[in-house]
Design an enzyme around this catalytic site. Structure first.
Site, PDB file in Angstrom:
ATOM      1  N   TYR A 189      36.983  40.852  30.253  1.00 50.50           N
ATOM      2  CA  TYR A 189      37.633  40.617  31.526  1.00 50.50           C
ATOM      3  C   TYR A 189      37.226  39.429  32.112  1.00 50.50           C
ATOM      4  O   TYR A 189      36.112  39.042  31.963  1.00 50.50           O
ATOM      5  CB  TYR A 189      37.687  41.813  32.334  1.00 50.50           C
ATOM      6  N   CYS A 190      38.035  38.786  33.234  1.00 57.59           N
ATOM      7  CA  CYS A 190      37.427  37.647  34.082  1.00 57.59           C
ATOM      8  C   CYS A 190      38.219  38.047  35.626  1.00 57.59           C
ATOM      9  O   CYS A 190      37.989  39.115  35.996  1.00 57.59           O
ATOM     10  CB  CYS A 190      37.764  36.600  33.622  1.00 57.59           C
ATOM     11  N   ARG A 191      38.732  36.963  36.108  1.00 59.65           N
ATOM     12  CA  ARG A 191      39.110  36.937  37.541  1.00 59.65           C
ATOM     13  C   ARG A 191      40.366  37.510  37.780  1.00 59.65           C
ATOM     14  O   ARG A 191      40.899  37.630  39.043  1.00 59.65           O
ATOM     15  CB  ARG A 191      39.024  35.390  37.935  1.00 59.65           C
ATOM     16  N   CYS A 202      43.643  34.281  34.935  1.00 59.29           N
ATOM     17  CA  CYS A 202      42.599  33.665  34.646  1.00 59.29           C
ATOM     18  C   CYS A 202      42.493  33.568  33.203  1.00 59.29           C
ATOM     19  O   CYS A 202      42.509  34.633  32.224  1.00 59.29           O
ATOM     20  CB  CYS A 202      41.187  34.570  34.889  1.00 59.29           C
ATOM     21  N   PHE A 256      38.706  41.631  37.637  1.00 61.19           N
ATOM     22  CA  PHE A 256      37.835  42.491  38.295  1.00 61.19           C
ATOM     23  C   PHE A 256      38.539  42.875  39.807  1.00 61.19           C
ATOM     24  O   PHE A 256      38.177  43.804  40.336  1.00 61.19           O
ATOM     25  CB  PHE A 256      36.573  41.520  38.625  1.00 61.19           C
TER      26      PHE A 256
END
Length: 223
Positions: free
Chosen positions: A178-180, A184, A208
């Site tokens: 996972y990221c932003r 993303c 997140f």
């Protein structure tokens, strides 16, 4: 604003202030960056690739719209979101645009959907998988964003360090990156690298900020 206006009209004028603050691609980028955690003006300017002066200008508009607040820390001005629900509001706007603006649908289809045909992992699924030990979760954001807040148990492996850290990941277990947020590219690129290296990998459905907005468990880095 005239005090002679009906209360409903006065309220709509105030609501429009918030909408006006959101009506900028640069300010949406700043909100996405701040959804990862509080940051200084200088750090934000680097994150969104704008000058410090231009970043400060847009932050002032966001503050006037009630979306961010600031504090002094030495010589630095630190900004944060005023409400964890802001990513959800922005996500609602993005979803509406995806459903009803042909150009948005085309960009998403050509740059995101075609890049990953596997169904991403929902937040509730990831929570269950992590608790049952059925997946290894990796946070591919930069270290500073991870330290400000992350999914409990997630390993921070910034995308540019992934190739040399593959040996840390179990080949027999599914990896969820996972990221932003949903737009993303870090998680998309991480999943591609993992699959090419023989791992079973998927990405979280968004990122997140959306996890935090749902009031799911989060952890912060401690020294």
């Amino acid at each position: 604003m005239s005090p002679d206006l009906p209360p409903k009209k006065r309220l709509f004028e105030q609501f429009a202030r918030v909408a006006k603050a959101l009506a900028s691609a640069n300010r949406l980028a700043l909100l996405e960056a701040l959804a990862q955690g509080e940051r200084s003006v200088e750090t934000l300017s680097q994150a969104v690739d704008m000058s410090v002066a231009n970043t400060s200008h847009h932050l002032q508009i966001l503050r006037d719209g009630g979306l961010v607040q600031s504090r002094k820390e030495g010589l630095q001005v630190i900004y944060r979101l005023t409400d964890d629900a802001i990513p959800t509001v922005v996500g609602g706007i993005c979803g509406l645009a995806e459903r009803h603006l042909a150009e948005v649908e085309r960009i998403v289809r050509e740059n995101f959907d075609r890049r990953d045909s596997l169904t991403p992992v929902r937040r509730d699924q990831l929570l269950q998988m992590a608790r049952a030990g059925e997946a290894t979760v990796i946070d591919v954001r930069p270290a500073g964003e991870y330290e400000a807040g992350h999914i409990p148990g997630a390993i921070n492996i910034p995308l540019d360090t992934l190739p040399e850290r593959l040996a840390e990941l179990p080949i027999e277990q599914e990896i969820v990156a996972y990221c932003r947020g949903p737009y993303c590219m870090l998680a998309f690129e991480a999943v591609e690298k993992l699959r090419l290296s023989g791992y079973r990998a998927r990405r979280l459905e968004d990122g997140f900020p959306e996890w935090k907005a749902e009031q799911l468990p989060i952890a912060k880095h401690t020294q």
